[in-house]
Design a protein around this motif. Structure first.
Motif, PDB file in Angstrom:
ATOM      1  N   THR A 145       0.865  -1.180   0.000  1.00 26.29           N
ATOM      2  CA  THR A 145       0.000   0.000   0.000  1.00 26.29           C
ATOM      3  C   THR A 145       0.902   1.230   0.000  1.00 26.29           C
ATOM      4  O   THR A 145       2.116   1.142   0.227  1.00 26.29           O
ATOM      5  N   GLN A 146       0.321   2.374  -0.240  1.00 25.33           N
ATOM      6  CA  GLN A 146       1.100   3.610  -0.266  1.00 25.33           C
ATOM      7  C   GLN A 146       1.276   4.226   1.115  1.00 25.33           C
ATOM      8  O   GLN A 146       2.011   5.209   1.260  1.00 25.33           O
ATOM      9  N   VAL A 147       0.655   3.652   2.138  1.00 25.53           N
ATOM     10  CA  VAL A 147       0.729   4.226   3.485  1.00 25.53           C
ATOM     11  C   VAL A 147       2.157   4.308   4.008  1.00 25.53           C
ATOM     12  O   VAL A 147       2.561   5.348   4.547  1.00 25.53           O
ATOM     13  N   PRO A 148       2.996   3.245   3.883  1.00 26.70           N
ATOM     14  CA  PRO A 148       4.361   3.356   4.412  1.00 26.70           C
ATOM     15  C   PRO A 148       5.202   4.431   3.734  1.00 26.70           C
ATOM     16  O   PRO A 148       6.229   4.831   4.277  1.00 26.70           O
ATOM     17  N   LEU A 149       4.779   4.899   2.563  1.00 22.89           N
ATOM     18  CA  LEU A 149       5.562   5.905   1.850  1.00 22.89           C
ATOM     19  C   LEU A 149       5.442   7.288   2.472  1.00 22.89           C
ATOM     20  O   LEU A 149       6.292   8.154   2.219  1.00 22.89           O
TER      21      LEU A 149
END
Length: 307
Positions: free
Chosen positions: A165-169
């Motif tokens: 997912t893009q959350v850790p970015l």
């Protein structure tokens, strides 16, 4: 009746506060320099600008040439092949990657700017035992290489089931950054403390001090932090390589890695497609800098001074 917070936020910053460097410089300073010094200074700046521009000029020129002329000498796109950009646009979902990069970049920049500003305000305004030691520990975290925290951080996101997912970015930026905390704290220290004391006497709470008083006065520094982090997120390849597997979630750097593998080394050797995609990934950052140039330069010039 207006409160002290509103009156202070609207009042101009006094001479001791932050002001652009050009405003503090004597107006006749440049005129007093000998003509040869001014000519040499302009020539040096022009030469340095040309040197820094040459790689990008070559990139644009090569992206506009046919495949067999991509690596031909010279800086003119001869023969001229603008269809390379249409080919690059159709060969990969560049629009999807562009949107993903904008979303991740804005989220990462906004998160780190606001969270770092909160911490910086605490270090600049409050006086408590061990403050300097704690601030030194925060700065010491900048000495930790990314490789040291890469695996533990990945394990945390994996346990939270947020990989791919893009959350850790961007979510890690909610905890601030030592560099931006230092930068914003130095800017906050340049503000007269009497502003905040007057607002406290008028009954303002600490959140009001930050949002209604400090926040408007440090906008140039906030913009510097936002642009720095947006650029860092825009060009970051390591995190997308670690966390993203779904091509629909790729950011531009991760997507360009796919384009390079497919059309560059070990691929179809269509370098004009790779170069055209690189230009399309670079142009948005150039536009952002020119739009924010005045405030960005002002924030750089005034950050780090204590009035």
């Amino acid at each position: 009746m207006t409160t002290a917070v509103e009156r202070t936020a609207a009042a101009p910053v006094p001479a001791g506060g932050p002001a652009p460097a050009a405003a503090r410089r004597p107006p006749a300073e440049d005129a007093r320099r000998p003509l040869w010094q001014r000519v040499a200074f302009v020539a040096a700046l022009t030469g340095a600008s040309v040197i820094f521009m040459l790689p990008f000029v070559w990139l644009v020129s090569a992206s506009l040439r046919p495949r067999e002329y991509v690596f031909a000498p010279g800086f003119l796109p001869v023969p001229f092949a603008p269809d390379n950009y249409a080919e690059a646009w159709s060969a990969a979902p560049l629009l999807t990657w562009l949107v993903n990069s904008v979303v991740v970049g804005v989220a990462a920049a906004a998160a780190v700017t606001i969270s770092s500003a909160w911490v910086a305000f605490g270090f600049a305004y409050f006086r408590f035992p061990g403050r300097d030691l704690l601030f030194g520990l925060v700065l010491a975290t900048m000495m930790l290489p990314f490789a040291v925290t890469m695996i533990p951080t990945y394990l945390i996101w994996s346990e939270l089931r947020l990989t791919d997912t893009q959350v850790p970015l961007w979510a890690g930026n909610l905890f601030g950054s030592a560099f931006y905390i230092f930068l914003l704290r130095q800017f906050l220290l340049s503000l007269p403390r009497e502003y905040f004391e007057a607002a406290r006497v008028d009954g303002a709470s600490y959140p009001q001090l930050f949002w209604k008083l400090a926040f408007p006065l440090i906008r140039p520094a906030l913009l510097v932090a936002f642009v720095f982090e947006f650029k860092a997120s825009w060009t970051d390849l390591m995190k997308p390589l670690i966390y993203l597997r779904n091509e629909e979630l790729f950011t531009l750097p991760r997507g360009l890695k796919v384009v390079l593998d497919r059309f560059g080394y070990g691929g179809e050797q269509q370098w004009e497609v790779v170069l055209a995609g690189s230009v399309l990934a670079t142009v948005p950052m150039i536009i952002l800098f020119f739009l924010a140039q005045r405030h960005f330069v002002e924030g750089i010039a005034t950050t780090g001074r204590k009035g």
